[in-house]
Design a protein around this motif. Sequence first.
Motif, short mmCIF file in Angstrom:
data_model
loop_
_atom_site.label_atom_id
_atom_site.label_comp_id
_atom_site.label_asym_id
_atom_site.label_seq_id
_atom_site.Cartn_x
_atom_site.Cartn_y
_atom_site.Cartn_z
N ALA A 46 0.84 -1.21 0.00
CA ALA A 46 0.00 0.00 0.00
C ALA A 46 0.87 1.25 0.00
CB ALA A 46 -0.93 0.00 1.21
N ARG A 47 1.93 1.24 0.79
CA ARG A 47 2.86 2.38 0.81
C ARG A 47 3.43 2.61 -0.58
NH1 ARG A 47 8.10 0.82 3.42
NH2 ARG A 47 8.14 -0.23 1.43
N ASP A 48 3.90 1.54 -1.23
CA ASP A 48 4.51 1.67 -2.54
C ASP A 48 3.51 2.07 -3.62
OD1 ASP A 48 6.85 0.90 -1.31
OD2 ASP A 48 6.78 -1.17 -2.06
N LEU A 49 2.28 1.58 -3.51
CA LEU A 49 1.30 1.82 -4.54
C LEU A 49 0.54 3.13 -4.38
CD1 LEU A 49 -0.05 0.52 -7.02
CD2 LEU A 49 -1.67 -0.57 -5.46
N TYR A 50 0.18 3.49 -3.14
CA TYR A 50 -0.72 4.63 -2.93
C TYR A 50 -0.04 5.87 -2.35
CZ TYR A 50 -4.39 1.29 -3.93
OH TYR A 50 -5.19 0.36 -4.54
N THR A 51 1.22 5.81 -1.99
CA THR A 51 1.90 7.01 -1.47
C THR A 51 3.23 7.22 -2.18
OG1 THR A 51 2.96 5.82 0.34
CG2 THR A 51 0.80 6.77 0.79
N ARG A 52 3.25 7.04 -3.47
CA ARG A 52 4.48 7.17 -4.26
C ARG A 52 5.05 8.59 -4.25
NH1 ARG A 52 2.74 4.59 -9.77
NH2 ARG A 52 0.79 4.10 -8.78
N ARG A 53 4.19 9.57 -4.07
CA ARG A 53 4.65 10.96 -4.12
C ARG A 53 4.80 11.55 -2.74
NH1 ARG A 53 0.89 10.27 -8.18
NH2 ARG A 53 1.82 10.32 -10.25
N ASN A 54 4.96 10.69 -1.74
CA ASN A 54 5.21 11.12 -0.37
C ASN A 54 4.07 11.95 0.21
OD1 ASN A 54 6.78 11.07 1.91
ND2 ASN A 54 8.01 12.84 1.34
N GLY A 56 1.37 10.72 1.98
CA GLY A 56 0.70 10.16 3.15
C GLY A 56 1.54 10.23 4.42
N VAL A 57 0.83 10.28 5.56
CA VAL A 57 1.52 10.25 6.85
C VAL A 57 1.10 9.03 7.67
CG1 VAL A 57 1.90 12.74 6.98
CG2 VAL A 57 -0.19 11.76 7.95
N SER A 58 0.02 8.37 7.24
CA SER A 58 -0.46 7.19 7.95
C SER A 58 -1.25 6.32 6.98
CB SER A 58 -1.35 7.61 9.11
OG SER A 58 -1.89 6.49 9.76
N ILE A 59 -1.07 5.00 7.11
CA ILE A 59 -1.79 4.05 6.26
C ILE A 59 -2.46 3.01 7.14
CG2 ILE A 59 -1.58 2.28 4.46
CD1 ILE A 59 0.93 3.68 3.49
N TRP A 60 -3.70 2.71 6.82
CA TRP A 60 -4.41 1.60 7.45
C TRP A 60 -4.71 0.59 6.35
CZ3 TRP A 60 -8.99 4.53 10.16
CH2 TRP A 60 -8.51 5.22 11.27
N VAL A 61 -4.53 -0.69 6.65
CA VAL A 61 -5.00 -1.76 5.77
C VAL A 61 -5.93 -2.64 6.58
CG1 VAL A 61 -3.05 -1.73 4.17
CG2 VAL A 61 -2.94 -3.17 6.18
N VAL A 62 -7.05 -3.00 6.00
CA VAL A 62 -8.06 -3.79 6.68
C VAL A 62 -8.51 -4.90 5.73
CG1 VAL A 62 -10.33 -3.75 7.80
CG2 VAL A 62 -8.88 -1.71 7.85
N ARG A 63 -8.53 -6.13 6.24
CA ARG A 63 -9.04 -7.21 5.39
C ARG A 63 -10.48 -6.91 5.03
NH1 ARG A 63 -6.57 -13.01 7.13
NH2 ARG A 63 -7.42 -13.57 5.11
N ALA A 64 -10.79 -6.99 3.76
CA ALA A 64 -12.12 -6.66 3.27
C ALA A 64 -13.18 -7.52 3.95
CB ALA A 64 -12.19 -6.81 1.75
N GLU A 65 -12.86 -8.76 4.25
CA GLU A 65 -13.84 -9.66 4.87
C GLU A 65 -14.17 -9.25 6.30
OE1 GLU A 65 -11.06 -13.27 6.55
OE2 GLU A 65 -11.67 -13.32 4.46
N ASP A 66 -13.35 -8.40 6.92
CA ASP A 66 -13.59 -7.95 8.29
C ASP A 66 -14.40 -6.67 8.36
OD1 ASP A 66 -12.22 -10.11 9.33
OD2 ASP A 66 -10.30 -9.05 9.36
N ILE A 67 -14.76 -6.10 7.22
CA ILE A 67 -15.52 -4.86 7.20
C ILE A 67 -17.01 -5.18 7.13
CG2 ILE A 67 -16.04 -2.76 5.89
CD1 ILE A 67 -13.12 -2.79 4.97
#
Length: 102
Positions: A46-54, A56-67
Amino acid sequence: METGSGERKRRSWPLYEVFVRGKRGLNHVHVGSLHAPDSEMALRNARDLYTRRNEGVSIWVVRAEDIAASSPDEKDPFFAPAGDKIYRHPTFYAIPEEVPHL
């Protein structure tokens, strides 16, 4: 060259939903999804894919099945019980004049 079995293995990885808090934001915002074998790898990807341009300051990842989520189609009946409880609204209470800055 990638074999078919490698692709099948990757598809069996759980789906993670990714939320990023930007430098100027106070809230985490859903930015996308990805498959990963575990939460640690999901964070790294997620860091590499969604914050390539620096950005973000915080990332959350949540298993979709837990939502668990409400359905937009059921919004009226789902939220209706809150509308008839006037005591939940601040206008229900009388505020004394001697209480400053409330």
